[in-house]
Write a protein that holds these residues in place. Structure first.
Motif, mmCIF file in Angstrom:
data_model
loop_
_atom_site.group_PDB
_atom_site.id
_atom_site.type_symbol
_atom_site.label_atom_id
_atom_site.label_comp_id
_atom_site.label_asym_id
_atom_site.label_seq_id
_atom_site.Cartn_x
_atom_site.Cartn_y
_atom_site.Cartn_z
ATOM 1 N N THR A 236 13.210 11.000 14.194
ATOM 2 C CA THR A 236 13.525 10.358 15.433
ATOM 3 C C THR A 236 12.997 9.056 15.281
ATOM 4 O OG1 THR A 236 12.283 11.944 16.499
ATOM 5 C CG2 THR A 236 14.637 12.308 15.718
ATOM 6 N N THR A 237 11.568 8.283 14.595
ATOM 7 C CA THR A 237 10.372 7.769 15.434
ATOM 8 C C THR A 237 11.009 6.057 15.103
ATOM 9 O OG1 THR A 237 8.791 7.378 15.576
ATOM 10 C CG2 THR A 237 8.745 8.343 13.731
ATOM 11 N N SER A 238 10.441 5.769 14.850
ATOM 12 C CA SER A 238 10.198 4.328 14.022
ATOM 13 C C SER A 238 9.582 3.984 13.563
ATOM 14 C CB SER A 238 10.349 3.464 15.719
ATOM 15 O OG SER A 238 10.101 1.848 14.751
ATOM 16 N N PHE A 239 8.813 3.580 12.309
ATOM 17 C CA PHE A 239 7.784 3.701 11.186
ATOM 18 C C PHE A 239 8.340 2.054 10.518
ATOM 19 C CE2 PHE A 239 4.626 5.990 8.557
ATOM 20 C CZ PHE A 239 3.868 4.461 8.867
ATOM 21 N N ASP A 240 8.839 1.153 10.851
ATOM 22 C CA ASP A 240 9.002 -0.419 10.208
ATOM 23 C C ASP A 240 8.365 -0.781 9.223
ATOM 24 O OD1 ASP A 240 11.709 -0.305 11.737
ATOM 25 O OD2 ASP A 240 10.922 -1.758 13.068
ATOM 26 N N GLU A 241 7.442 -0.170 9.289
ATOM 27 C CA GLU A 241 6.347 -0.576 8.286
ATOM 28 C C GLU A 241 6.280 0.540 7.379
ATOM 29 O OE1 GLU A 241 1.264 -1.121 7.678
ATOM 30 O OE2 GLU A 241 2.279 0.285 9.337
ATOM 31 N N LEU A 242 6.460 1.942 7.146
ATOM 32 C CA LEU A 242 6.549 2.865 5.426
ATOM 33 C C LEU A 242 7.684 2.114 5.234
ATOM 34 C CD1 LEU A 242 7.137 4.785 4.433
ATOM 35 C CD2 LEU A 242 7.443 6.152 5.785
ATOM 36 N N ILE A 243 8.641 1.729 5.898
ATOM 37 C CA ILE A 243 10.390 1.268 5.616
ATOM 38 C C ILE A 243 10.559 -0.127 4.377
ATOM 39 C CG2 ILE A 243 12.851 0.553 5.918
ATOM 40 C CD1 ILE A 243 12.083 3.271 6.182
ATOM 41 N N GLY A 244 9.338 -1.021 5.291
ATOM 42 C CA GLY A 244 8.857 -2.263 4.536
ATOM 43 C C GLY A 244 8.405 -2.160 3.125
ATOM 44 N N SER A 245 7.315 -0.436 3.550
ATOM 45 C CA SER A 245 6.302 -0.840 2.744
ATOM 46 C C SER A 245 6.802 -0.099 0.976
ATOM 47 C CB SER A 245 5.380 0.782 2.664
ATOM 48 O OG SER A 245 4.266 -0.145 3.680
ATOM 49 N N ILE A 246 8.300 0.831 1.279
ATOM 50 C CA ILE A 246 8.837 1.723 0.385
ATOM 51 C C ILE A 246 9.750 0.518 -0.372
ATOM 52 C CG2 ILE A 246 10.082 2.864 1.954
ATOM 53 C CD1 ILE A 246 8.433 4.096 -1.703
ATOM 54 N N THR A 247 10.346 -0.084 0.566
ATOM 55 C CA THR A 247 11.495 -1.437 -0.502
ATOM 56 C C THR A 247 10.623 -2.265 -0.852
ATOM 57 O OG1 THR A 247 11.939 -1.863 1.942
ATOM 58 C CG2 THR A 247 13.426 -0.422 1.799
ATOM 59 N N SER A 248 9.479 -2.359 -0.677
ATOM 60 C CA SER A 248 8.774 -3.746 -1.345
ATOM 61 C C SER A 248 9.317 -3.527 -2.698
ATOM 62 C CB SER A 248 7.143 -3.500 -1.304
ATOM 63 O OG SER A 248 6.604 -2.740 -1.772
ATOM 64 N N SER A 249 9.179 -4.697 -3.125
ATOM 65 C CA SER A 249 9.128 -4.953 -4.699
ATOM 66 C C SER A 249 8.312 -3.877 -5.742
ATOM 67 C CB SER A 249 9.474 -6.527 -5.499
ATOM 68 O OG SER A 249 7.859 -7.226 -5.586
ATOM 69 N N ALA A 250 6.801 -3.714 -5.264
ATOM 70 C CA ALA A 250 5.434 -3.081 -6.117
ATOM 71 C C ALA A 250 6.358 -1.787 -6.012
ATOM 72 C CB ALA A 250 3.944 -4.002 -5.881
ATOM 73 N N ALA A 251 7.088 -1.200 -4.832
ATOM 74 C CA ALA A 251 6.691 -0.852 -4.289
ATOM 75 C C ALA A 251 8.249 0.460 -5.985
ATOM 76 C CB ALA A 251 6.929 0.167 -2.923
ATOM 77 N N VAL A 252 8.988 -0.769 -5.512
ATOM 78 C CA VAL A 252 10.227 -0.372 -6.019
ATOM 79 C C VAL A 252 10.391 -0.185 -7.056
ATOM 80 C CG1 VAL A 252 12.828 -1.134 -6.737
ATOM 81 C CG2 VAL A 252 12.036 -1.102 -4.019
ATOM 82 N N GLN A 253 9.149 -1.106 -7.742
ATOM 83 C CA GLN A 253 8.855 -1.158 -9.633
ATOM 84 C C GLN A 253 7.941 0.359 -9.643
ATOM 85 O OE1 GLN A 253 9.702 -3.089 -11.975
ATOM 86 N NE2 GLN A 253 9.032 -1.452 -13.092
ATOM 87 N N ALA A 254 7.688 0.391 -8.911
ATOM 88 C CA ALA A 254 6.636 1.905 -8.883
ATOM 89 C C ALA A 254 7.430 3.179 -8.887
ATOM 90 C CB ALA A 254 5.035 1.740 -7.761
ATOM 91 N N LEU A 255 8.127 3.468 -8.523
ATOM 92 C CA LEU A 255 9.569 3.903 -8.240
ATOM 93 C C LEU A 255 10.319 4.228 -9.555
ATOM 94 C CD1 LEU A 255 10.593 4.789 -4.637
ATOM 95 C CD2 LEU A 255 9.608 5.949 -6.277
#
Length: 164
Positions: free
Chosen positions: A10-29
């Motif tokens: 229920t909180t806010s954690f924009d840094e996590l959302i930005g990190s997981i949607t980065s091209s590098a993270a998406v490529q790792a997934l």
């Protein structure tokens, strides 16, 4: 579809959302076979659309009455370090990667994640190490968190928070 579910509670954690949607993270997934990413972004200021991650199916929402079905349908859960979110994912028997918000002062989240990691129930990282963790994680090393022991979990929280 091999699915990753990300929750910030229920909180806010924009840094996590930005990190997981980065091209590098998406490529790792993608390199690990994941092709669907579901984000629960809570009160954050970011609500990414599918165009943010063109190489993976992306769904995003703020809140639902329950995220139990999202967790149940996930092959991997990535969560903020809130105790409720961790317990729900572990109770569902899902592999869990906890992302610590290292910007919080007096952060008890690290102690919780560290203890559950030492017991081999989850992996943890920060936003800055998320992509490397996604690349190198060994989910087969995780042990199930046995359900039906809420007293043990409550005792651990009391100890971790210095109440006991």
């Amino acid at each position: 579809m091999k699915t990753v579910f990300v929750t910030v509670g229920t909180t806010s954690f924009d840094e996590l959302i930005g990190s997981i949607t980065s091209s590098a993270a998406v490529q790792a997934l993608k390199s690990r076979g994941y092709d669907r990413l579901v984000l629960q972004v809570g009160r954050g200021s970011v609500l990414p659309g599918p165009e943010v991650c063109p190489h993976i199916t992306l769904e995003a929402f703020r809140f639902k009455d329950s995220i139990a079905e999202d967790i149940k349908g996930a092959d991997l859960v990535i969560s903020h370090a809130g105790a409720g979110s961790c317990l729900e994912a572990l109770g569902a028997g899902k592999p869990l990667l906890v992302v610590i918000n290292d910007k919080l002062m007096n952060n008890h989240q690290l102690e919780l994640a560290r203890q559950l990691h030492m017991d081999s129930h989850l992996l943890y990282c920060t936003c800055s190490t998320l992509t490397d963790t996604l690349r190198t994680m060994d989910l087969s090393a995780l042990l199930p968190f046995l359900p039906g022991q809420p007293k043990n979990f409550a005792n651990f929280l009391d100890k971790a928070l210095g109440v006991q």
